[in-house]
Design a protein around this motif. Structure first.
Motif, PDB file in Angstrom:
ATOM      1  N   CYS A 143       0.758  -1.025  -0.067  1.00  0.00           N
ATOM      2  CA  CYS A 143       0.043  -0.004   0.133  1.00  0.00           C
ATOM      3  C   CYS A 143       0.904   1.351  -0.034  1.00  0.00           C
ATOM      4  O   CYS A 143       0.217   2.402  -0.107  1.00  0.00           O
ATOM      5  CB  CYS A 143      -1.007  -0.087   1.157  1.00  0.00           C
ATOM      6  N   ASP A 144       2.135   1.160  -0.056  1.00  0.00           N
ATOM      7  CA  ASP A 144       3.164   2.054   0.096  1.00  0.00           C
ATOM      8  C   ASP A 144       2.672   3.085   1.437  1.00  0.00           C
ATOM      9  O   ASP A 144       2.377   4.351   1.023  1.00  0.00           O
ATOM     10  CB  ASP A 144       3.177   2.972  -1.026  1.00  0.00           C
ATOM     11  N   ALA A 145       2.515   2.740   2.450  1.00  0.00           N
ATOM     12  CA  ALA A 145       1.830   3.521   3.396  1.00  0.00           C
ATOM     13  C   ALA A 145       2.916   4.293   4.363  1.00  0.00           C
ATOM     14  O   ALA A 145       4.075   3.630   4.349  1.00  0.00           O
ATOM     15  CB  ALA A 145       1.099   2.355   4.485  1.00  0.00           C
ATOM     16  N   ASP A 146       2.644   4.969   5.085  1.00  0.00           N
ATOM     17  CA  ASP A 146       3.394   5.817   5.994  1.00  0.00           C
ATOM     18  C   ASP A 146       3.717   4.894   7.287  1.00  0.00           C
ATOM     19  O   ASP A 146       4.698   5.039   7.882  1.00  0.00           O
ATOM     20  CB  ASP A 146       2.902   7.108   6.616  1.00  0.00           C
ATOM     21  N   CYS A 147       2.525   4.275   7.603  1.00  0.00           N
ATOM     22  CA  CYS A 147       2.558   3.237   8.947  1.00  0.00           C
ATOM     23  C   CYS A 147       1.571   2.250   8.621  1.00  0.00           C
ATOM     24  O   CYS A 147       0.403   2.512   7.953  1.00  0.00           O
ATOM     25  CB  CYS A 147       2.643   4.053  10.180  1.00  0.00           C
ATOM     26  N   THR A 148       1.534   1.115   9.354  1.00  0.00           N
ATOM     27  CA  THR A 148       0.592  -0.016   9.367  1.00  0.00           C
ATOM     28  C   THR A 148       0.256  -0.697  10.587  1.00  0.00           C
ATOM     29  O   THR A 148       1.078  -0.928  11.516  1.00  0.00           O
ATOM     30  CB  THR A 148       1.103  -0.906   7.996  1.00  0.00           C
ATOM     31  N   LEU A 149      -1.093  -0.796  10.413  1.00  0.00           N
ATOM     32  CA  LEU A 149      -1.598  -1.858  11.708  1.00  0.00           C
ATOM     33  C   LEU A 149      -2.707  -2.663  11.220  1.00  0.00           C
ATOM     34  O   LEU A 149      -3.416  -2.496  10.393  1.00  0.00           O
ATOM     35  CB  LEU A 149      -2.339  -0.616  12.483  1.00  0.00           C
ATOM     36  N   ILE A 150      -2.328  -4.014  11.738  1.00  0.00           N
ATOM     37  CA  ILE A 150      -3.284  -4.952  11.490  1.00  0.00           C
ATOM     38  C   ILE A 150      -3.486  -5.837  12.829  1.00  0.00           C
ATOM     39  O   ILE A 150      -2.566  -5.703  13.868  1.00  0.00           O
ATOM     40  CB  ILE A 150      -2.842  -6.094  10.398  1.00  0.00           C
ATOM     41  N   ASN A 151      -4.517  -6.747  12.877  1.00  0.00           N
ATOM     42  CA  ASN A 151      -4.519  -7.658  13.822  1.00  0.00           C
ATOM     43  C   ASN A 151      -3.821  -8.906  13.556  1.00  0.00           C
ATOM     44  O   ASN A 151      -4.170  -9.576  12.709  1.00  0.00           O
ATOM     45  CB  ASN A 151      -5.905  -7.639  14.414  1.00  0.00           C
ATOM     46  N   SER A 152      -3.213  -9.570  14.789  1.00  0.00           N
ATOM     47  CA  SER A 152      -2.736 -10.782  14.429  1.00  0.00           C
ATOM     48  C   SER A 152      -3.674 -12.009  14.453  1.00  0.00           C
ATOM     49  O   SER A 152      -3.076 -13.021  13.995  1.00  0.00           O
ATOM     50  CB  SER A 152      -1.980 -11.073  15.892  1.00  0.00           C
ATOM     51  N   GLY A 153      -4.871 -11.945  14.973  1.00  0.00           N
ATOM     52  CA  GLY A 153      -5.876 -12.988  14.758  1.00  0.00           C
ATOM     53  C   GLY A 153      -6.181 -13.280  13.191  1.00  0.00           C
ATOM     54  O   GLY A 153      -6.851 -14.093  12.953  1.00  0.00           O
ATOM     55  N   LEU A 154      -5.651 -12.409  12.255  1.00  0.00           N
ATOM     56  CA  LEU A 154      -5.860 -12.714  10.831  1.00  0.00           C
ATOM     57  C   LEU A 154      -5.396 -13.930  10.509  1.00  0.00           C
ATOM     58  O   LEU A 154      -5.718 -14.723   9.722  1.00  0.00           O
ATOM     59  CB  LEU A 154      -5.558 -11.615   9.862  1.00  0.00           C
ATOM     60  N   VAL A 155      -3.936 -14.190  11.122  1.00  0.00           N
ATOM     61  CA  VAL A 155      -3.503 -15.560  10.753  1.00  0.00           C
ATOM     62  C   VAL A 155      -3.779 -16.798  11.508  1.00  0.00           C
ATOM     63  O   VAL A 155      -3.791 -16.678  12.926  1.00  0.00           O
ATOM     64  CB  VAL A 155      -1.661 -15.332  10.985  1.00  0.00           C
ATOM     65  N   LEU A 156      -4.146 -17.778  10.877  1.00  0.00           N
ATOM     66  CA  LEU A 156      -4.829 -18.969  11.351  1.00  0.00           C
ATOM     67  C   LEU A 156      -3.874 -20.183  11.502  1.00  0.00           C
ATOM     68  O   LEU A 156      -4.278 -21.206  12.093  1.00  0.00           O
ATOM     69  CB  LEU A 156      -6.164 -19.316  10.691  1.00  0.00           C
ATOM     70  N   ARG A 157      -2.996 -20.191  10.684  1.00  0.00           N
ATOM     71  CA  ARG A 157      -1.937 -21.589  10.312  1.00  0.00           C
ATOM     72  C   ARG A 157      -0.396 -20.989  10.527  1.00  0.00           C
ATOM     73  O   ARG A 157      -0.117 -19.799   9.925  1.00  0.00           O
ATOM     74  CB  ARG A 157      -2.437 -22.371   9.430  1.00  0.00           C
ATOM     75  N   PRO A 158       0.199 -21.960  11.167  1.00  0.00           N
ATOM     76  CA  PRO A 158       1.577 -21.471  10.605  1.00  0.00           C
ATOM     77  C   PRO A 158       2.085 -22.008   9.322  1.00  0.00           C
ATOM     78  O   PRO A 158       1.284 -22.773   8.826  1.00  0.00           O
ATOM     79  CB  PRO A 158       2.358 -22.399  11.908  1.00  0.00           C
ATOM     80  N   LEU A 159       3.189 -21.965   9.118  1.00  0.00           N
ATOM     81  CA  LEU A 159       4.011 -22.516   7.678  1.00  0.00           C
ATOM     82  C   LEU A 159       5.123 -23.491   8.366  1.00  0.00           C
ATOM     83  O   LEU A 159       5.932 -23.123   8.922  1.00  0.00           O
ATOM     84  CB  LEU A 159       4.493 -21.245   6.782  1.00  0.00           C
ATOM     85  N   GLN A 160       5.030 -24.628   7.888  1.00  0.00           N
ATOM     86  CA  GLN A 160       5.891 -25.518   8.109  1.00  0.00           C
ATOM     87  C   GLN A 160       7.406 -25.348   7.147  1.00  0.00           C
ATOM     88  O   GLN A 160       7.165 -24.841   6.054  1.00  0.00           O
ATOM     89  CB  GLN A 160       5.509 -26.963   7.824  1.00  0.00           C
ATOM     90  N   ARG A 161       8.446 -25.933   7.590  1.00  0.00           N
ATOM     91  CA  ARG A 161       9.590 -25.548   6.620  1.00  0.00           C
ATOM     92  C   ARG A 161       9.650 -26.304   5.366  1.00  0.00           C
ATOM     93  O   ARG A 161       8.906 -27.433   5.217  1.00  0.00           O
ATOM     94  CB  ARG A 161      10.825 -26.321   7.535  1.00  0.00           C
ATOM     95  N   GLY A 162       9.987 -25.889   4.413  1.00  0.00           N
ATOM     96  CA  GLY A 162       9.858 -26.439   3.039  1.00  0.00           C
ATOM     97  C   GLY A 162       8.957 -25.838   2.030  1.00  0.00           C
ATOM     98  O   GLY A 162       8.804 -24.641   2.234  1.00  0.00           O
ATOM     99  N   LYS A 163       8.351 -26.743   1.323  1.00  0.00           N
ATOM    100  CA  LYS A 163       7.487 -26.183   0.338  1.00  0.00           C
ATOM    101  C   LYS A 163       6.105 -25.397   0.986  1.00  0.00           C
ATOM    102  O   LYS A 163       5.480 -25.857   1.809  1.00  0.00           O
ATOM    103  CB  LYS A 163       6.700 -27.465  -0.517  1.00  0.00           C
TER     104      LYS A 163
END
Length: 459
Positions: free
Chosen positions: A309-329
């Motif tokens: 967004c080419d923003a001056d600053c950014t704010l989001i909530n961590s609850g958006l992320v629902l899963r981790p990513l495992q090493r690899g593909k």
């Protein structure tokens, strides 16, 4: 007064790709349709929108066309679009969604920018029963005009369009039905304004009307959300040509089970997973998430939105992320499961004073466990807020933006998510008139772009 004719009307709304309820409802609708047809009775089946929702991998992987095949299988008469069909698909996605539909698509207030109607969208349709009763069906969808424009559509004001269509139908039909993806409050208003409408089949606000609702001479009916109910209206036409409406709901859990039901439900997810199994990148170490404490994936997402967004600053909530990513593909399916929300990045211009209020509010302790429903959010809780370009001095209740003291009168461009512009979480964001939405990209698309920048695209 003796009965001249009985017309059977079934309706669904706001399924949002919750296929766990679909097998029973589909079986019920097909059986009822077959029964009425065998009895030489007239039967109509309508969907009132938001049947398509890209949170489900089956819908995501087929861009909604799999959903249309399900409607075809039942034998729907007509559908209208909800905001999930209208503004979560790219322009071509909606324009091609109903290519293989075996039913009418009715939506009176959707146009191309040149004010021509899409070839697949009817402003109304007239159906004639075996006894010659002419039923006019009109449909309108929720008025998210600016968002539709960003996707290359022109949306007219629904009540204005509705009045035009009623005037075209009132002298040509014996009964008028409205498919309304506007919500219960607009439906009640419409019933008061337009007495020519006999029946409003509603949606959008997920309201449940177990036995319908009478507003003046108009009957309102609605079946909640997620396929928890199937709606039925028996329209009884008397010899004096007056029509009585008897509305009811069938609770899906009480409908007969379907042979191999669990496997059918699982198959939708498996189809989606298989279709989304294309590689995005390879990561050397696992990436974690947490809703209560700073963690890797929410921070990467925040940085991605900041850059996108080419923003001056950014704010989001961590609850958006629902899963981790495992090493690899890492695959498109992994990103979809991590960020299933139909949510877009956006920017909001705010004064420094307004921005300070938002930051101080975001630091409140109540956010991490706050349950969030709707507004595109498909997670559980809000989670802790994550920042980019914002440093907070908690002892002085102050902040710096990009390393410089926050200036109360300066205008800043805050990067965030569209959910905060619709909801009442931050009044300063909601009432700002300077918003820019980045569409059609969802958060998972922006995260894919960022991961490729960090780890390289998969060859």
């Amino acid at each position: 007064m003796s009965v001249k004719e009985t017309i059977h009307i079934y309706h669904t709304n706001d399924y949002h790709s919750h296929f766990e309820n679909w097998p029973r409802v589909a079986q019920f609708l097909k059986e009822r349709k077959a029964y009425h047809e065998a009895m030489k009775e007239d039967v109509f089946i309508f969907d009132i929108g938001d049947f398509v929702d890209r949170w489900h991998p089956f819908t995501e992987s087929t861009m909604g066309k799999g959903n249309i095949a399900l409607l075809n299988d039942v034998g729907y008469t007509a559908v209208t679009i909800g905001n999930n069909e209208g503004i979560t698909l790219p322009h071509n996605g909606l324009d091609e969604l109903y290519t293989d539909a075996n039913f009418d698509v009715i939506v009176a207030n959707l146009y191309y920018p040149n004010r021509k109607r899409p070839r697949w969208a009817l402003p109304h349709q007239i159906y004639e029963t075996k006894q010659g009763t002419k039923i006019g069906v009109i449909a309108v969808t929720a008025y998210y005009k600016k968002l539709y424009e960003l996707l290359g559509w022109d949306l007219s004001e629904p009540l204005t369009e509705l009045e035009i269509q009623i005037n075209r139908l009132k002298d040509k039909t014996d009964m008028i039905i409205l498919l309304s993806h506007l919500g219960i409050y607009d439906d009640e208003k419409i019933a008061g304004l337009y007495p020519n409408i006999d029946l409003i089949l509603g949606g959008h606000t997920h309201h449940i009307l177990h036995t319908g609702k009478q507003v003046n001479r108009t009957t309102l009916a609605a079946a909640g959300k997620y396929g928890q109910y199937a709606g039925y209206v028996k329209a009884i036409k008397k010899q004096d040509m007056k029509v009585e409406m008897d509305a009811s709901l069938m609770e899906t859990i009480k409908l007969p089970s379907v042979c191999n039901e669990e496997n059918i439900i699982k198959s939708y997810a498996e189809i989606g997973k298989k279709k989304l199994n294309s590689e995005v990148t390879i990561i050397p170490e696992p990436l974690s998430f947490d809703w209560s404490y700073p963690s890797q994936l929410p921070q990467i997402l925040c940085e991605a939105i900041h850059e996108w967004c080419d923003a001056d600053c950014t704010l989001i909530n961590s609850g958006l992320v629902l899963r981790p990513l495992q090493r690899g593909k890492v695959t498109k399916y992994d990103l979809h499961q991590m960020l299933p929300h139909p949510i877009n990045p956006c920017t909001v211009e705010l004064t420094g004073a307004e921005l300070k209020e938002i930051i101080l509010h975001a630091e409140s302790d109540h956010w991490p466990e706050l349950k969030v429903i709707g507004l595109g959010f498909r997670g559980e809780v809000m989670g802790k807020f994550i920042y980019r370009g914002i440093e907070i001095n908690r002892s002085k209740l102050d902040a710096t933006i990009a390393g410089k003291s926050l200036e109360p009168d300066k205008i800043y461009k805050l990067g965030t998510i569209d959910m905060f512009t619709f909801g009442k979480f931050f009044p300063e964001i909601q009432r700002s008139e300077r918003k820019e939405y980045y569409m059609p990209e969802f958060l998972r698309d922006v995260m894919e772009w960022k991961l490729k920048k960090l780890y390289g695209p998969q060859q």
